[in-house]
Design a protein around this motif. Structure first.
Motif, PDB file in Angstrom:
ATOM      1  N   ASN A 217     -29.325 -24.986 -88.249  1.00 36.26           N
ATOM      2  CA  ASN A 217     -27.856 -24.780 -88.261  1.00 36.26           C
ATOM      3  C   ASN A 217     -26.967 -25.224 -88.556  1.00 36.26           C
ATOM      4  N   ILE A 218     -26.616 -26.263 -87.945  1.00 35.09           N
ATOM      5  CA  ILE A 218     -25.107 -26.512 -88.120  1.00 35.09           C
ATOM      6  C   ILE A 218     -25.090 -27.610 -89.155  1.00 35.09           C
TER       7      ILE A 218
ATOM      8  N   VAL B  68     -26.169 -16.985 -89.737  1.00 34.06           N
ATOM      9  CA  VAL B  68     -26.480 -16.893 -88.826  1.00 34.06           C
ATOM     10  C   VAL B  68     -24.815 -16.036 -88.156  1.00 34.06           C
ATOM     11  N   SER B  69     -25.271 -15.785 -87.339  1.00 33.05           N
ATOM     12  CA  SER B  69     -24.613 -14.482 -86.800  1.00 33.05           C
ATOM     13  C   SER B  69     -23.248 -15.674 -85.829  1.00 33.05           C
TER      14      SER B  69
ATOM     15  N   SER C 266     -21.423 -20.130 -80.118  1.00 32.81           N
ATOM     16  CA  SER C 266     -22.053 -20.897 -79.221  1.00 32.81           C
ATOM     17  C   SER C 266     -22.661 -22.778 -79.429  1.00 32.81           C
ATOM     18  N   ILE C 267     -23.215 -22.858 -81.011  1.00 35.24           N
ATOM     19  CA  ILE C 267     -23.317 -23.995 -81.991  1.00 35.24           C
ATOM     20  C   ILE C 267     -22.267 -24.469 -81.851  1.00 35.24           C
TER      21      ILE C 267
ATOM     22  N   VAL D  50     -21.664 -27.860 -79.921  1.00 39.84           N
ATOM     23  CA  VAL D  50     -21.672 -29.771 -80.786  1.00 39.84           C
ATOM     24  C   VAL D  50     -20.397 -30.489 -80.974  1.00 39.84           C
ATOM     25  N   PHE D  51     -19.313 -29.399 -80.615  1.00 38.28           N
ATOM     26  CA  PHE D  51     -17.870 -30.546 -80.942  1.00 38.28           C
ATOM     27  C   PHE D  51     -17.353 -29.981 -80.021  1.00 38.28           C
ATOM     28  N   GLY D  52     -17.718 -29.162 -78.926  1.00 40.88           N
ATOM     29  CA  GLY D  52     -15.971 -28.688 -77.974  1.00 40.88           C
ATOM     30  C   GLY D  52     -15.119 -27.588 -78.394  1.00 40.88           C
ATOM     31  N   VAL D  53     -15.195 -27.094 -79.374  1.00 39.87           N
ATOM     32  CA  VAL D  53     -14.719 -26.494 -79.599  1.00 39.87           C
ATOM     33  C   VAL D  53     -15.102 -24.793 -80.202  1.00 39.87           C
ATOM     34  N   GLY D  54     -14.015 -23.958 -80.968  1.00 41.92           N
ATOM     35  CA  GLY D  54     -15.215 -22.698 -81.592  1.00 41.92           C
ATOM     36  C   GLY D  54     -14.804 -22.818 -82.829  1.00 41.92           C
ATOM     37  N   PRO D  55     -15.632 -22.071 -83.927  1.00 40.55           N
ATOM     38  CA  PRO D  55     -14.976 -22.951 -85.171  1.00 40.55           C
ATOM     39  C   PRO D  55     -14.004 -22.592 -85.687  1.00 40.55           C
ATOM     40  N   ASN D  56     -13.276 -20.862 -85.272  1.00 41.32           N
ATOM     41  CA  ASN D  56     -12.533 -21.702 -85.693  1.00 41.32           C
ATOM     42  C   ASN D  56     -11.302 -22.512 -85.479  1.00 41.32           C
TER      43      ASN D  56
END
Length: 134
Positions: A28-29, A55-56, A62-63, A67-73
């Motif tokens: 997914n990532i 993906v939701s 969550s991913i 993986v990055f330690g931050v949210g997608p935004n």
């Protein structure tokens, strides 16, 4: 790309299930990062990214946190700031402006962008432009 259905949880040992979830998260990532390559100069909305990646939003959040330690935004915002920095560092101060470059990457509030840029890179966008490679 064809998605594989996860195995039935009752029939699979826990370690195999966990391994399967990790594989799915990596896939997914990887898909999300590949999609982002096509959006170098355009801001990408989280809902659009989720739709294209299949993906939701909850899964994506969550991913990214894992993986990055931050949210997608936050990740998308930082990524755009890095793109602005790259563009500023190769732009000619004689022909380009910080405002024009920031707008190109979807930043409409120049003051907020400059403050975020300064917080992330320790200098203002104008300083990066003035010492550009050009």
């Amino acid at each position: 790309m064809k998605k594989l259905a996860p195995p039935c949880p009752d029939s699979v040992p826990t370690t195999t299930r966990v391994r399967w979830q990790r594989i799915q998260r990596r896939a997914n990532i990887a898909r999300v990062l590949e999609l982002l390559q096509g959006y170098d100069e355009q801001p990408m909305r989280l809902s659009e990214l989720c739709r294209q990646a299949g993906v939701s939003e909850r899964t994506l959040r969550s991913i990214f946190q894992e993986v990055f330690g931050v949210g997608p935004n936050r990740y998308l915002h930082i990524r755009r700031l890095h793109r602005v920095r790259a563009a500023l560092s190769i732009a000619s101060p004689d022909t380009e402006t910080v405002n024009r470059i920031a707008l190109r990457f979807g930043f409409s509030d120049q003051g907020r962008m400059a403050a975020d840029y300064h917080r992330l890179f320790g200098e203002y966008p104008s300083a990066t432009l003035m010492r550009s490679l050009f």
